[in-house]
Design an enzyme around this catalytic site. Sequence first.
Site, PDB file in Angstrom:
ATOM      1  N   GLY A 186       1.003  -1.473   4.337  1.00  0.00           N
ATOM      2  CA  GLY A 186       1.374  -0.135   3.913  1.00  0.00           C
ATOM      3  C   GLY A 186       2.305   0.595   4.850  1.00  0.00           C
ATOM      4  CG  HIS A 187       2.383   3.176   9.031  1.00  0.00           C
ATOM      5  ND1 HIS A 187       3.219   2.775  10.045  1.00  0.00           N
ATOM      6  CD2 HIS A 187       2.412   4.527   9.024  1.00  0.00           C
ATOM      7  CE1 HIS A 187       3.717   3.842  10.643  1.00  0.00           C
ATOM      8  NE2 HIS A 187       3.239   4.913  10.046  1.00  0.00           N
ATOM      9  CG  HIS A 203      -8.201   4.198   1.463  1.00  0.00           C
ATOM     10  ND1 HIS A 203      -8.392   3.970   2.804  1.00  0.00           N
ATOM     11  CD2 HIS A 203      -9.406   4.622   1.006  1.00  0.00           C
ATOM     12  CE1 HIS A 203      -9.640   4.229   3.138  1.00  0.00           C
ATOM     13  NE2 HIS A 203     -10.278   4.639   2.056  1.00  0.00           N
ATOM     14  CD  GLU A 220      -7.327  -6.014   3.432  1.00  0.00           C
ATOM     15  OE1 GLU A 220      -7.659  -5.550   2.322  1.00  0.00           O
ATOM     16  OE2 GLU A 220      -6.550  -5.439   4.210  1.00  0.00           O
ATOM     17  CG  ASN A 263      -1.821   1.157   1.327  1.00  0.00           C
ATOM     18  OD1 ASN A 263      -1.423   2.286   1.064  1.00  0.00           O
ATOM     19  ND2 ASN A 263      -3.061   0.915   1.714  1.00  0.00           N
ATOM     20  NE  ARG A 310      -7.224  11.346   5.673  1.00  0.00           N
ATOM     21  CZ  ARG A 310      -7.617  10.706   6.773  1.00  0.00           C
ATOM     22  NH1 ARG A 310      -6.759   9.968   7.440  1.00  0.00           N
ATOM     23  NH2 ARG A 310      -8.836  10.818   7.221  1.00  0.00           N
ATOM     24  CG  HIS A 311      -3.490   9.056   1.608  1.00  0.00           C
ATOM     25  ND1 HIS A 311      -4.361   8.348   0.838  1.00  0.00           N
ATOM     26  CD2 HIS A 311      -3.682   8.638   2.894  1.00  0.00           C
ATOM     27  CE1 HIS A 311      -5.052   7.535   1.599  1.00  0.00           C
ATOM     28  NE2 HIS A 311      -4.683   7.691   2.868  1.00  0.00           N
ATOM     29  NE  ARG A 350      -8.142   7.481   4.590  1.00  0.00           N
ATOM     30  CZ  ARG A 350      -8.995   7.108   5.547  1.00  0.00           C
ATOM     31  NH1 ARG A 350     -10.144   7.744   5.705  1.00  0.00           N
ATOM     32  NH2 ARG A 350      -8.694   6.133   6.356  1.00  0.00           N
ATOM     33  CG  ASP A 363      -3.058   4.689   0.906  1.00  0.00           C
ATOM     34  OD1 ASP A 363      -3.170   4.583  -0.320  1.00  0.00           O
ATOM     35  OD2 ASP A 363      -3.888   4.223   1.716  1.00  0.00           O
ATOM     36  CG  HIS A 364       0.848   6.276   4.925  1.00  0.00           C
ATOM     37  ND1 HIS A 364      -0.167   7.210   4.999  1.00  0.00           N
ATOM     38  CD2 HIS A 364       0.397   5.192   5.599  1.00  0.00           C
ATOM     39  CE1 HIS A 364      -1.166   6.717   5.696  1.00  0.00           C
ATOM     40  NE2 HIS A 364      -0.854   5.487   6.070  1.00  0.00           N
ATOM     41  CD  GLU A 385      -7.020  -0.230   1.522  1.00  0.00           C
ATOM     42  OE1 GLU A 385      -7.083   0.847   2.132  1.00  0.00           O
ATOM     43  OE2 GLU A 385      -6.194  -1.104   1.797  1.00  0.00           O
ATOM     44  CB  THR A 431      -5.465   4.375   9.833  1.00  0.00           C
ATOM     45  OG1 THR A 431      -5.433   3.304   8.893  1.00  0.00           O
ATOM     46  CG2 THR A 431      -5.537   3.796  11.237  1.00  0.00           C
ATOM     47  CB  THR A 432      -9.343   1.666   7.676  1.00  0.00           C
ATOM     48  OG1 THR A 432      -9.021   2.326   6.460  1.00  0.00           O
ATOM     49  CG2 THR A 432     -10.670   0.968   7.541  1.00  0.00           C
ATOM     50  CG  HIS A 442      -5.395  -1.950   9.619  1.00  0.00           C
ATOM     51  ND1 HIS A 442      -4.906  -1.286  10.701  1.00  0.00           N
ATOM     52  CD2 HIS A 442      -6.002  -1.020   8.849  1.00  0.00           C
ATOM     53  CE1 HIS A 442      -5.229  -0.005  10.598  1.00  0.00           C
ATOM     54  NE2 HIS A 442      -5.891   0.179   9.479  1.00  0.00           N
ATOM     55  N   GLY A 443      -1.826  -2.908  10.135  1.00  0.00           N
ATOM     56  CA  GLY A 443      -0.899  -2.878  11.262  1.00  0.00           C
ATOM     57  C   GLY A 443       0.184  -3.947  11.216  1.00  0.00           C
ATOM     58  NE  ARG A 445       6.939  21.969   2.540  1.00  0.00           N
ATOM     59  CZ  ARG A 445       8.255  22.150   2.742  1.00  0.00           C
ATOM     60  NH1 ARG A 445       8.884  21.386   3.609  1.00  0.00           N
ATOM     61  NH2 ARG A 445       8.907  23.080   2.114  1.00  0.00           N
TER      62      ARG A 445
HETATM   63  N1  PXP Z   1      -6.067  -3.042   4.576  1.00  0.00           N
HETATM   64  C1  PXP Z   1      -6.951  -2.021   4.663  1.00  0.00           C
HETATM   65  C2  PXP Z   1      -8.367  -2.292   4.313  1.00  0.00           C
HETATM   66  C3  PXP Z   1      -6.546  -0.751   5.051  1.00  0.00           C
HETATM   67  O1  PXP Z   1      -7.434   0.253   5.118  1.00  0.00           O
HETATM   68  C4  PXP Z   1      -5.181  -0.531   5.340  1.00  0.00           C
HETATM   69  C5  PXP Z   1      -4.707   0.833   5.720  1.00  0.00           C
HETATM   70  O2  PXP Z   1      -4.856   1.682   4.636  1.00  0.00           O
HETATM   71  C6  PXP Z   1      -4.298  -1.616   5.229  1.00  0.00           C
HETATM   72  C7  PXP Z   1      -4.771  -2.872   4.863  1.00  0.00           C
HETATM   73  C8  PXP Z   1      -2.841  -1.487   5.470  1.00  0.00           C
HETATM   74  O3  PXP Z   1      -2.616  -1.167   6.800  1.00  0.00           O
HETATM   75  P1  PXP Z   1      -1.198  -0.677   7.253  1.00  0.00           P
HETATM   76  O4  PXP Z   1      -0.967   0.651   6.576  1.00  0.00           O
HETATM   77  O5  PXP Z   1      -1.321  -0.568   8.729  1.00  0.00           O
HETATM   78  O6  PXP Z   1      -0.213  -1.707   6.793  1.00  0.00           O
END
Ligand code: PXP
Length: 244
Positions: free
Chosen positions: A213-214, A43, A151, A7, A49-50, A45, A9-10, A70, A100-101, A191-192, A18
């Site tokens: 992602g993160h 994602h 998921e 992912n 935002r990103h 949104r 996004d970040h 997403e 975050t979600t 997630h996480g 910026r």
């Molecule tokens: N899956 C979904 C549905 C999410 O919304 C996210 C966060 O955008 C992730 C996975 C990935 O999570 P993380 O950024 O914590 O790895």
Amino acid sequence: MVKLSVNVDHVATVRQARRADEPDPVAAAVLAELAGADGITCHLRGDRRHIQDEDLRRLREAVRGRLNVEMAATKPMLEAARKYRPHLVTLVPEKPGELTTTGGLDVRRHRKRLREHVRALRRARIDVSIFLDPDLGQVEAAAELGVGTIELNTNAWAIARTERAARRAYDALVAAAARAGELGLVVAAGHGLTVKNVGPIADIPEVEELNIGHSIVARATLLGMEAAVREMLVAMGRFDVLLR
Ligand code: PXP
């Protein structure tokens, strides 16, 4: 072999901090795939935002594996899906202002609205996944909607700080994945997840793909995208990466 969808996004979050033109999430996606990622997730949104619409257009052109987007189950997002045509749409809940979600979609509660939405996406020949908390009732309700993939939300596992909480979160994921497998669903999870906690999740037999992602983007800011993706693949047991 468990697949990894990165992912990005970040990467866009840093750019948007910026309102600049770097770093580019599309460049990050290309580097992640060159390092061995099987696909890319982002994602879109409502508040942009990103990831921006233009990122999505460019990702669709650049990504060689599967592009998973997403999005909330709203009309504007259905239009975006039809316009940019990702391979997979993952429906997620979206609350204004959330960091975050925060949880899975409540399929049981929104069954009727979601059924229409899933049908519209499938009519557009876009595969559909739904982000769910690891709850058997939610898994069964999702299967009834006709999605091909779910998921599972690994957040409770990721934030567990006692052995008991980790065990409870893990058992719920194992049970939900098993039920989804019985119902013929493809099982993804995310997630996480980090290199420290991903191993047991990658070991759940039904789990076919992880969306991360993160942690990868955070590590990439220090090590570079290639190293961050490779260390995650190794932590997932993807030892094929050692031969690349
Ligand atoms: N899956 C979904 C549905 C999410 O919304 C996210 C966060 O955008 C992730 C996975 C990935 O999570 P993380 O950024 O914590 O790895």
